[in-house]
Design a protein around this motif. Structure first.
Motif, PDB file in Angstrom:
ATOM      1  N   VAL A  63       0.659  -0.741  -0.030  1.00 58.70           N
ATOM      2  CA  VAL A  63      -0.053   0.026  -0.317  1.00 58.70           C
ATOM      3  C   VAL A  63       1.245   0.898  -0.198  1.00 58.70           C
ATOM      4  O   VAL A  63       0.892   2.545  -0.463  1.00 58.70           O
ATOM      5  CB  VAL A  63      -0.468  -0.132   1.251  1.00 58.70           C
ATOM      6  N   VAL A  64       1.894   0.899   0.533  1.00 58.16           N
ATOM      7  CA  VAL A  64       3.242   2.459   0.861  1.00 58.16           C
ATOM      8  C   VAL A  64       3.752   2.085   0.597  1.00 58.16           C
ATOM      9  O   VAL A  64       4.658   3.451   0.203  1.00 58.16           O
ATOM     10  CB  VAL A  64       2.339   3.033   2.406  1.00 58.16           C
ATOM     11  N   GLY A  65       4.100   0.960  -0.628  1.00 55.16           N
ATOM     12  CA  GLY A  65       5.429   1.466  -0.842  1.00 55.16           C
ATOM     13  C   GLY A  65       5.346   1.033  -2.280  1.00 55.16           C
ATOM     14  O   GLY A  65       6.047   1.716  -3.529  1.00 55.16           O
ATOM     15  N   MET A  66       4.979  -0.092  -2.715  1.00 57.47           N
ATOM     16  CA  MET A  66       4.974  -0.363  -4.185  1.00 57.47           C
ATOM     17  C   MET A  66       3.542   0.241  -4.813  1.00 57.47           C
ATOM     18  O   MET A  66       4.211   0.449  -6.345  1.00 57.47           O
ATOM     19  CB  MET A  66       4.502  -2.149  -4.729  1.00 57.47           C
ATOM     20  N   PHE A  67       2.764   0.376  -4.486  1.00 51.30           N
ATOM     21  CA  PHE A  67       1.594   1.520  -5.735  1.00 51.30           C
ATOM     22  C   PHE A  67       1.837   2.361  -5.475  1.00 51.30           C
ATOM     23  O   PHE A  67       1.831   3.313  -6.838  1.00 51.30           O
ATOM     24  CB  PHE A  67       0.346   0.987  -4.322  1.00 51.30           C
ATOM     25  N   PRO A  68       2.926   3.447  -4.805  1.00 54.23           N
ATOM     26  CA  PRO A  68       3.223   4.760  -5.017  1.00 54.23           C
ATOM     27  C   PRO A  68       3.733   4.368  -6.250  1.00 54.23           C
ATOM     28  O   PRO A  68       4.385   5.329  -7.280  1.00 54.23           O
ATOM     29  CB  PRO A  68       4.112   5.550  -3.842  1.00 54.23           C
ATOM     30  N   LEU A  69       5.399   3.006  -5.965  1.00 55.08           N
ATOM     31  CA  LEU A  69       6.425   3.733  -6.846  1.00 55.08           C
ATOM     32  C   LEU A  69       5.545   3.277  -8.364  1.00 55.08           C
ATOM     33  O   LEU A  69       5.912   4.210  -9.390  1.00 55.08           O
ATOM     34  CB  LEU A  69       7.265   1.824  -6.525  1.00 55.08           C
ATOM     35  N   ALA A  70       4.325   2.454  -8.476  1.00 55.84           N
ATOM     36  CA  ALA A  70       3.837   2.129  -9.650  1.00 55.84           C
ATOM     37  C   ALA A  70       2.675   2.943 -10.064  1.00 55.84           C
ATOM     38  O   ALA A  70       2.684   3.762 -11.213  1.00 55.84           O
ATOM     39  CB  ALA A  70       3.017   0.779  -9.746  1.00 55.84           C
ATOM     40  N   TYR A  71       2.463   3.704  -8.895  1.00 59.89           N
ATOM     41  CA  TYR A  71       1.776   5.099  -9.630  1.00 59.89           C
ATOM     42  C   TYR A  71       2.854   6.258 -10.098  1.00 59.89           C
ATOM     43  O   TYR A  71       2.365   6.840 -11.158  1.00 59.89           O
ATOM     44  CB  TYR A  71       0.906   5.600  -8.351  1.00 59.89           C
ATOM     45  N   THR A  72       4.058   6.538  -9.739  1.00 58.73           N
ATOM     46  CA  THR A  72       4.523   7.794 -10.022  1.00 58.73           C
ATOM     47  C   THR A  72       5.193   7.124 -11.369  1.00 58.73           C
ATOM     48  O   THR A  72       4.805   7.894 -12.586  1.00 58.73           O
ATOM     49  CB  THR A  72       5.846   7.638  -9.125  1.00 58.73           C
ATOM     50  N   ALA A  73       5.458   5.798 -11.903  1.00 62.30           N
ATOM     51  CA  ALA A  73       5.359   5.066 -13.312  1.00 62.30           C
ATOM     52  C   ALA A  73       4.889   6.098 -13.670  1.00 62.30           C
ATOM     53  O   ALA A  73       4.444   6.297 -15.317  1.00 62.30           O
ATOM     54  CB  ALA A  73       5.633   3.797 -13.163  1.00 62.30           C
ATOM     55  N   TRP A  74       2.951   5.570 -13.672  1.00 59.29           N
ATOM     56  CA  TRP A  74       1.887   6.045 -14.186  1.00 59.29           C
ATOM     57  C   TRP A  74       2.309   7.346 -14.596  1.00 59.29           C
ATOM     58  O   TRP A  74       2.101   8.109 -16.119  1.00 59.29           O
ATOM     59  CB  TRP A  74       0.412   5.626 -13.867  1.00 59.29           C
ATOM     60  N   VAL A  75       2.409   8.248 -13.954  1.00 60.24           N
ATOM     61  CA  VAL A  75       2.697   9.987 -14.216  1.00 60.24           C
ATOM     62  C   VAL A  75       3.742  10.296 -14.514  1.00 60.24           C
ATOM     63  O   VAL A  75       3.527  10.847 -15.330  1.00 60.24           O
ATOM     64  CB  VAL A  75       2.578  10.319 -12.452  1.00 60.24           C
ATOM     65  N   SER A  76       4.640   9.102 -14.311  1.00 59.88           N
ATOM     66  CA  SER A  76       6.052  10.397 -15.492  1.00 59.88           C
ATOM     67  C   SER A  76       5.681  10.053 -17.149  1.00 59.88           C
ATOM     68  O   SER A  76       6.240  10.777 -17.664  1.00 59.88           O
ATOM     69  CB  SER A  76       7.068   9.253 -14.677  1.00 59.88           C
ATOM     70  N   VAL A  77       5.081   8.986 -17.450  1.00 59.56           N
ATOM     71  CA  VAL A  77       4.849   9.091 -18.457  1.00 59.56           C
ATOM     72  C   VAL A  77       3.631   9.560 -19.099  1.00 59.56           C
ATOM     73  O   VAL A  77       2.985   9.320 -20.243  1.00 59.56           O
ATOM     74  CB  VAL A  77       4.726   7.623 -19.579  1.00 59.56           C
ATOM     75  N   HIS A  78       2.752  11.070 -18.918  1.00 63.81           N
ATOM     76  CA  HIS A  78       1.879  11.537 -18.870  1.00 63.81           C
ATOM     77  C   HIS A  78       2.279  12.950 -18.349  1.00 63.81           C
ATOM     78  O   HIS A  78       2.822  13.022 -17.478  1.00 63.81           O
ATOM     79  CB  HIS A  78       0.657  11.292 -17.761  1.00 63.81           C
ATOM     80  N   GLU A  79       1.843  14.474 -18.970  1.00 61.96           N
ATOM     81  CA  GLU A  79       1.368  15.418 -18.489  1.00 61.96           C
ATOM     82  C   GLU A  79       0.704  15.448 -17.207  1.00 61.96           C
ATOM     83  O   GLU A  79      -0.708  15.795 -17.918  1.00 61.96           O
ATOM     84  CB  GLU A  79       1.177  16.414 -19.822  1.00 61.96           C
ATOM     85  N   TRP A  80       1.073  16.360 -16.269  1.00 59.85           N
ATOM     86  CA  TRP A  80       0.006  15.876 -15.061  1.00 59.85           C
ATOM     87  C   TRP A  80       1.010  17.463 -13.653  1.00 59.85           C
ATOM     88  O   TRP A  80       1.801  16.911 -13.868  1.00 59.85           O
ATOM     89  CB  TRP A  80       1.142  14.971 -14.442  1.00 59.85           C
ATOM     90  N   SER A  81      -0.348  17.995 -14.211  1.00 60.55           N
ATOM     91  CA  SER A  81      -0.487  19.730 -13.250  1.00 60.55           C
ATOM     92  C   SER A  81      -0.589  19.093 -11.684  1.00 60.55           C
ATOM     93  O   SER A  81      -1.503  18.002 -11.662  1.00 60.55           O
ATOM     94  CB  SER A  81      -0.662  20.281 -14.124  1.00 60.55           C
ATOM     95  N   LEU A  82      -0.193  19.487 -11.342  1.00 56.42           N
ATOM     96  CA  LEU A  82      -0.789  19.942  -9.698  1.00 56.42           C
ATOM     97  C   LEU A  82      -1.639  20.321  -9.157  1.00 56.42           C
ATOM     98  O   LEU A  82      -2.221  19.339  -8.762  1.00 56.42           O
ATOM     99  CB  LEU A  82       1.002  20.265  -8.651  1.00 56.42           C
ATOM    100  N   ILE A  83      -2.384  20.550 -10.263  1.00 54.74           N
ATOM    101  CA  ILE A  83      -3.439  22.194 -10.387  1.00 54.74           C
ATOM    102  C   ILE A  83      -4.487  21.277 -11.014  1.00 54.74           C
ATOM    103  O   ILE A  83      -5.351  21.009 -10.807  1.00 54.74           O
ATOM    104  CB  ILE A  83      -3.643  23.545 -10.885  1.00 54.74           C
TER     105      ILE A  83
END
Length: 339
Positions: A63-83
């Motif tokens: 929950v606190v380790g692998m999921f954020p790692l995988a989700y970060t990989a998903w975000v890294s291949v998209h245009e993703w704004s904080l807002i």
């Protein structure tokens, strides 16, 4: 029920009758054998129980380790704004932009430099301190508690203290250097000097913590090994190289790997070292690190796509250094055991 007799040495011995349920009728315990399904359930329980006991940790890690790692990989291949949130799929464009950014190369070199200046002396000093504390010293409990005190001090307080000690104009270090004829050093402006200052903060905080971990491993080494080595004529240095280092090699690997991960993820010390340029790591980013660049992309520029790409590049760097250090420390321990 039946009676039987047996001859032994010319005499007659009467064997007592057996009954159902008696030890001689159904086994040593006098109980009927367990059903097959119960035996299988017992074997299954023995095999699975250890995994059930440790499963909470792995579930929490997912929950606190692998999921954020995988989700970060998903975000890294998209245009993703904080807002604005998720945008269109851009593939590896974020990675290309980060690798083409001149600050990335500079701050990566800064990170590796500070890491080497902190982790290598830190491990060496921690091993020496642990070896000294492993002896029968007077007040050894006091000394063991003392080396842990820097670890419990807040990083903010450490940064404020060392920022003043390494002040460019009125710092204590430059004042002492002036008494021996050395010109003042720009600890906040010169690139290598600032790396040394930041690494000193890291070493002061973490050396005692690692020394106590290594001390616990040294105390677990059987004392008989040292006694036998002393009888054979081995000195203290030879005993340390041939007995202590090989025996504490698993703990050494743990300390080296954790120091590698922490050293390459350093953030608080360089960010708080210079109050006037806290965001960038100096006026020219001379002591800025990769984690500070991640913070800059994510929270200052509000570009989570590039921040995630930078985080994954840092993850790759940590893996490379972690594997290299793991192989190196295994080699060092093996050489110590062959002597």
């Amino acid at each position: 029920m039946s009676n039987s007799t047996a001859s032994r040495g010319g005499g007659t011995q009467t064997v007592p009758p057996t009954r159902e349920g008696s030890p001689t009728a159904s086994g040593p315990a006098g109980r009927a054998p367990r059903p097959e399904w119960r035996q299988r359930l017992t074997r299954l329980d023995v095999r699975l129980s250890p995994y059930l006991y440790i499963s909470p940790f792995f579930l929490l890690f997912l929950v606190v380790g692998m999921f954020p790692l995988a989700y970060t990989a998903w975000v890294s291949v998209h245009e993703w704004s904080l807002i604005g949130g998720k945008g269109e799929f851009v593939g590896l464009d974020n990675f290309r932009e980060v690798l083409g950014n001149p600050y990335f190369t500079k701050q990566l070199v800064n990170t590796i430099s500070i890491f080497l200046l902190s982790s290598v002396p830190q491990i060496v000093i921690a091993v020496v301190l642990a070896a000294l504390l492993d002896n029968q010293l007077r007040g050894r409990t006091f000394w063991r508690m003392s080396i842990l005190l820097p670890f419990v001090v807040s990083p903010v307080a450490i940064a404020i203290i060392f920022g003043s000690l390494y002040g460019d104009r009125y710092g204590l270090i430059n004042e002492l250097l002036g008494h021996v004829g050395i010109d003042p050093i720009g600890w906040h402006t010169e690139r290598f000097a600032s790396h040394v200052a930041v690494a000193t903060m890291v070493n002061w905080r973490w050396t005692g913590y690692n020394a106590l971990i290594l001390l616990a491993a040294m105390q677990a080494v059987p004392r008989e090994l040292y006694e036998s080595a002393a009888i054979d004529g081995a000195g203290r240095v030879r005993q340390f190289a041939s007995i202590t280092l090989p025996m504490i090699r698993p703990t050494m690997i743990f300390v080296v790997i954790t120091s590698t991960i922490g050293g390459l993820q350093i953030f608080a010390e360089p960010r708080l070292f210079d109050e006037t340029n806290a965001r960038n790591g100096g006026s020219d980013r001379q002591f800025g690190t990769i984690t500070m660049l991640i913070y800059d992309f994510g929270w200052q520029l509000r570009d989570l796509g590039r921040a995630s790409a930078t985080a994954w590049l840092l993850f790759v760097v940590i893996c490379v250094f972690g594997i290299a250090n793991f192989l190196l420390i295994r080699r060092v321990g093996a050489l110590g055991g062959e002597r």
